[in-house]
Design a protein around this motif. Structure first.
Motif, PDB file in Angstrom:
ATOM      1  N   SER A 111       0.861  -1.177   0.000  1.00 15.60           N
ATOM      2  CA  SER A 111       0.000   0.000   0.000  1.00 15.60           C
ATOM      3  C   SER A 111       0.901   1.232   0.000  1.00 15.60           C
ATOM      4  CB  SER A 111      -0.924  -0.020   1.219  1.00 15.60           C
ATOM      5  OG  SER A 111      -0.166  -0.146   2.403  1.00 15.60           O
ATOM      6  N   PHE A 112       0.329   2.358  -0.347  1.00 13.87           N
ATOM      7  CA  PHE A 112       1.119   3.578  -0.482  1.00 13.87           C
ATOM      8  C   PHE A 112       0.489   4.696   0.323  1.00 13.87           C
ATOM      9  CE2 PHE A 112       1.611   0.937  -4.207  1.00 13.87           C
ATOM     10  CZ  PHE A 112       2.994   0.796  -4.256  1.00 13.87           C
ATOM     11  N   ALA A 113       1.296   5.292   1.216  1.00 15.08           N
ATOM     12  CA  ALA A 113       0.809   6.340   2.106  1.00 15.08           C
ATOM     13  C   ALA A 113       0.661   7.664   1.365  1.00 15.08           C
ATOM     14  CB  ALA A 113       1.763   6.509   3.277  1.00 15.08           C
ATOM     15  N   THR A 114      -0.263   8.448   1.870  1.00 12.94           N
ATOM     16  CA  THR A 114      -0.452   9.809   1.389  1.00 12.94           C
ATOM     17  C   THR A 114      -0.600  10.685   2.629  1.00 12.94           C
ATOM     18  OG1 THR A 114      -1.755  11.226  -0.073  1.00 12.94           O
ATOM     19  CG2 THR A 114      -2.970   9.561   1.155  1.00 12.94           C
ATOM     20  N   GLY A 115      -0.464  11.954   2.475  1.00 11.97           N
ATOM     21  CA  GLY A 115      -0.611  12.850   3.620  1.00 11.97           C
ATOM     22  C   GLY A 115       0.668  12.946   4.422  1.00 11.97           C
ATOM     23  N   ILE A 116       0.522  13.155   5.728  1.00 13.03           N
ATOM     24  CA  ILE A 116       1.643  13.432   6.628  1.00 13.03           C
ATOM     25  C   ILE A 116       2.732  12.365   6.568  1.00 13.03           C
ATOM     26  CG2 ILE A 116       2.306  13.693   9.054  1.00 13.03           C
ATOM     27  CD1 ILE A 116      -0.482  14.921   9.515  1.00 13.03           C
ATOM     28  N   LEU A 117       2.365  11.100   6.630  1.00 16.94           N
ATOM     29  CA  LEU A 117       3.375  10.040   6.688  1.00 16.94           C
ATOM     30  C   LEU A 117       4.005   9.707   5.342  1.00 16.94           C
ATOM     31  CD1 LEU A 117       2.004   7.500   9.304  1.00 16.94           C
ATOM     32  CD2 LEU A 117       3.782   9.211   9.568  1.00 16.94           C
ATOM     33  N   SER A 118       3.470  10.222   4.263  1.00 15.87           N
ATOM     34  CA  SER A 118       4.044   9.901   2.953  1.00 15.87           C
ATOM     35  C   SER A 118       5.481  10.399   2.840  1.00 15.87           C
ATOM     36  CB  SER A 118       3.182  10.463   1.825  1.00 15.87           C
ATOM     37  OG  SER A 118       3.141  11.867   1.886  1.00 15.87           O
ATOM     38  N   SER A 119       5.797  11.492   3.510  1.00 19.41           N
ATOM     39  CA  SER A 119       7.165  12.013   3.447  1.00 19.41           C
ATOM     40  C   SER A 119       8.141  11.129   4.211  1.00 19.41           C
ATOM     41  CB  SER A 119       7.218  13.442   3.993  1.00 19.41           C
ATOM     42  OG  SER A 119       6.823  13.449   5.350  1.00 19.41           O
ATOM     43  N   PHE A 120       7.629  10.267   5.113  1.00 16.77           N
ATOM     44  CA  PHE A 120       8.490   9.341   5.859  1.00 16.77           C
ATOM     45  C   PHE A 120       8.631   8.006   5.137  1.00 16.77           C
ATOM     46  CE2 PHE A 120       6.758  12.123   9.190  1.00 16.77           C
ATOM     47  CZ  PHE A 120       7.943  12.635   9.674  1.00 16.77           C
ATOM     48  N   GLY A 121       7.962   7.861   4.001  1.00 12.62           N
ATOM     49  CA  GLY A 121       8.067   6.636   3.230  1.00 12.62           C
ATOM     50  C   GLY A 121       7.385   5.451   3.886  1.00 12.62           C
ATOM     51  N   HIS A 122       6.380   5.710   4.726  1.00 15.69           N
ATOM     52  CA  HIS A 122       5.681   4.626   5.417  1.00 15.69           C
ATOM     53  C   HIS A 122       4.610   4.053   4.496  1.00 15.69           C
ATOM     54  CE1 HIS A 122       4.689   2.362   8.977  1.00 15.69           C
ATOM     55  NE2 HIS A 122       3.422   2.517   8.662  1.00 15.69           N
ATOM     56  N   ASN A 123       4.990   3.010   3.752  1.00 11.93           N
ATOM     57  CA  ASN A 123       4.087   2.344   2.818  1.00 11.93           C
ATOM     58  C   ASN A 123       3.911   0.901   3.285  1.00 11.93           C
ATOM     59  OD1 ASN A 123       3.897   4.606   1.012  1.00 11.93           O
ATOM     60  ND2 ASN A 123       5.969   4.117   0.346  1.00 11.93           N
ATOM     61  N   PRO A 124       2.883   0.639   4.095  1.00 12.86           N
ATOM     62  CA  PRO A 124       2.730  -0.692   4.693  1.00 12.86           C
ATOM     63  C   PRO A 124       2.681  -1.824   3.669  1.00 12.86           C
ATOM     64  CG  PRO A 124       1.187   0.855   5.675  1.00 12.86           C
ATOM     65  CD  PRO A 124       1.821   1.548   4.499  1.00 12.86           C
ATOM     66  N   VAL A 125       3.353  -2.924   4.024  1.00 13.54           N
ATOM     67  CA  VAL A 125       3.312  -4.158   3.249  1.00 13.54           C
ATOM     68  C   VAL A 125       2.527  -5.163   4.079  1.00 13.54           C
ATOM     69  CG1 VAL A 125       4.646  -6.041   2.235  1.00 13.54           C
ATOM     70  CG2 VAL A 125       5.506  -3.691   2.115  1.00 13.54           C
ATOM     71  N   ILE A 126       1.578  -5.834   3.424  1.00 14.02           N
ATOM     72  CA  ILE A 126       0.714  -6.791   4.104  1.00 14.02           C
ATOM     73  C   ILE A 126       0.963  -8.169   3.504  1.00 14.02           C
ATOM     74  CG2 ILE A 126      -1.690  -7.426   4.559  1.00 14.02           C
ATOM     75  CD1 ILE A 126      -2.176  -4.266   4.122  1.00 14.02           C
ATOM     76  N   GLY A 127       1.225  -9.138   4.371  1.00 18.12           N
ATOM     77  CA  GLY A 127       1.424 -10.514   3.933  1.00 18.12           C
ATOM     78  C   GLY A 127       0.103 -11.256   3.909  1.00 18.12           C
ATOM     79  N   ILE A 128      -0.194 -11.886   2.795  1.00 14.80           N
ATOM     80  CA  ILE A 128      -1.381 -12.724   2.672  1.00 14.80           C
ATOM     81  C   ILE A 128      -0.957 -14.119   3.097  1.00 14.80           C
ATOM     82  CG2 ILE A 128      -3.096 -13.659   1.069  1.00 14.80           C
ATOM     83  CD1 ILE A 128      -2.634 -11.088  -0.633  1.00 14.80           C
ATOM     84  N   ARG A 129      -1.550 -14.621   4.183  1.00 17.92           N
ATOM     85  CA  ARG A 129      -1.071 -15.856   4.801  1.00 17.92           C
ATOM     86  C   ARG A 129      -1.905 -17.089   4.489  1.00 17.92           C
ATOM     87  NH1 ARG A 129       3.655 -14.096   5.181  1.00 17.92           N
ATOM     88  NH2 ARG A 129       4.156 -12.729   6.895  1.00 17.92           N
ATOM     89  N   ASP A 130      -3.189 -16.923   4.220  1.00 19.69           N
ATOM     90  CA  ASP A 130      -4.068 -18.081   4.052  1.00 19.69           C
ATOM     91  C   ASP A 130      -4.695 -18.055   2.657  1.00 19.69           C
ATOM     92  OD1 ASP A 130      -5.626 -20.317   4.402  1.00 19.69           O
ATOM     93  OD2 ASP A 130      -6.913 -19.452   5.952  1.00 19.69           O
TER      94      ASP A 130
END
Length: 182
Positions: free
Chosen positions: A16-35
Motif C-alpha cells: 500500500s502507499f501512504a499519502t498525507g503526513i506520513l508519505s514524506s516518511f516513506g511509510h508504505n505498509p506491506v501486508i502478507g497474505i497468509r491463508d
C-alpha cells in the motif's frame, strides 16, 4: 496436468502507499497474505487449456512493517473490520477465463492471465502477467499486478485520525510454488 499451490512456501504480499503526513516518511505498509490456496491446470505437451483458481481468506493477513505492538494491533483491527469487512466478505477468489502462453525456453513461459476477481462482494474482470518456471515436478509462478480498492467498493484506509492515509492503488506481488497433484 494439475498442480496445487503450496502456500507454506509461497509468498503473496500487498504493497500500500501512504499519502498525507506520513508519505514524506516513506511509510508504505506491506501486508502478507497468509491463508490462500489454489490450483493450476494445463496440458503439458501443448500448454493449452490452461487454467488457474486462487482463493484468499481475508481474515489471515499480517502487516509486515515494524511498528509498536499497540499500533500494529489497532491497524490490523481497522483493516479487518472496516476495510476488508471479513465477516461479510471472508474470501477473495480469482478464476481464469483465458490464459495466453508465450514459451521463452524449455522451462520458462510467460503467461497473460485474464479472469474474474471476486473481492469485497464485487466481481470484475482482472488480468495480470506471470512468469512460470518448471522446477522438477513443480512450478514457480511469479508476477505482480495493481488493484484499485474503490473498484471493489473499498474506501481507502485512514488510521489514527488521518495521520496514516493510504492511496486507492495497491500493488500485489506473488512468488507461488506449486507441486504436481497426485
Amino acid at each position: 496436468m494439475g498442480f496445487i499451490i503450496d502456500a507454506g512456501v509461497s509468498r503473496f504480499t500487498v504493497q500500500s502507499f501512504a499519502t498525507g503526513i506520513l508519505s514524506s516518511f516513506g511509510h508504505n505498509p506491506v501486508i502478507g497474505i497468509r491463508d490462500f490456496d489454489g490450483n493450476i491446470e494445463f496440458a503439458p505437451e501443448s500448454l493449452e487449456k490452461a487454467g488457474v483458481q486462487v482463493t484468499v481468506r481475508t481474515s489471515v493477513m499480517e502487516v509486515l512493517d515494524q511498528m509498536k505492538a499497540d499500533d500494529l494491533k489497532k491497524l490490523e483491527h481497522e483493516m479487518y473490520e472496516k476495510v476488508l469487512e471479513i465477516r461479510r466478505y471472508p474470501c477473495a477468489v480469482f478464476t481464469s477465463k483465458v490464459i495466453t502462453i508465450q514459451k521463452a525456453s524449455e522451462d520458462l513461459v510467460r503467461a497473460h492471465v485474464v479472469g474474474e476477481l471476486t473481492f469485497h462482494g464485487v466481481k470484475r474482470d482482472h488480468s495480470f502477467d506471470a512468469r512460470v518456471v518448471k522446477i522438477g515436478n513443480g512450478l514457480r509462478i511469479s508476477g505482480e499486478f495493481p488493484l484499485r480498492q474503490s473498484e471493489y467498493g473499498i474506501k481507502p484506509f485512514s488510521f489514527a485520525g488521518g495521520v496514516l492515509r493510504l492511496k486507492d492503488d495497491l500493488r500485489f506481488k506473488f512468488e507461488l510454488l506449486a507441486r504436481k497433484q497426485e
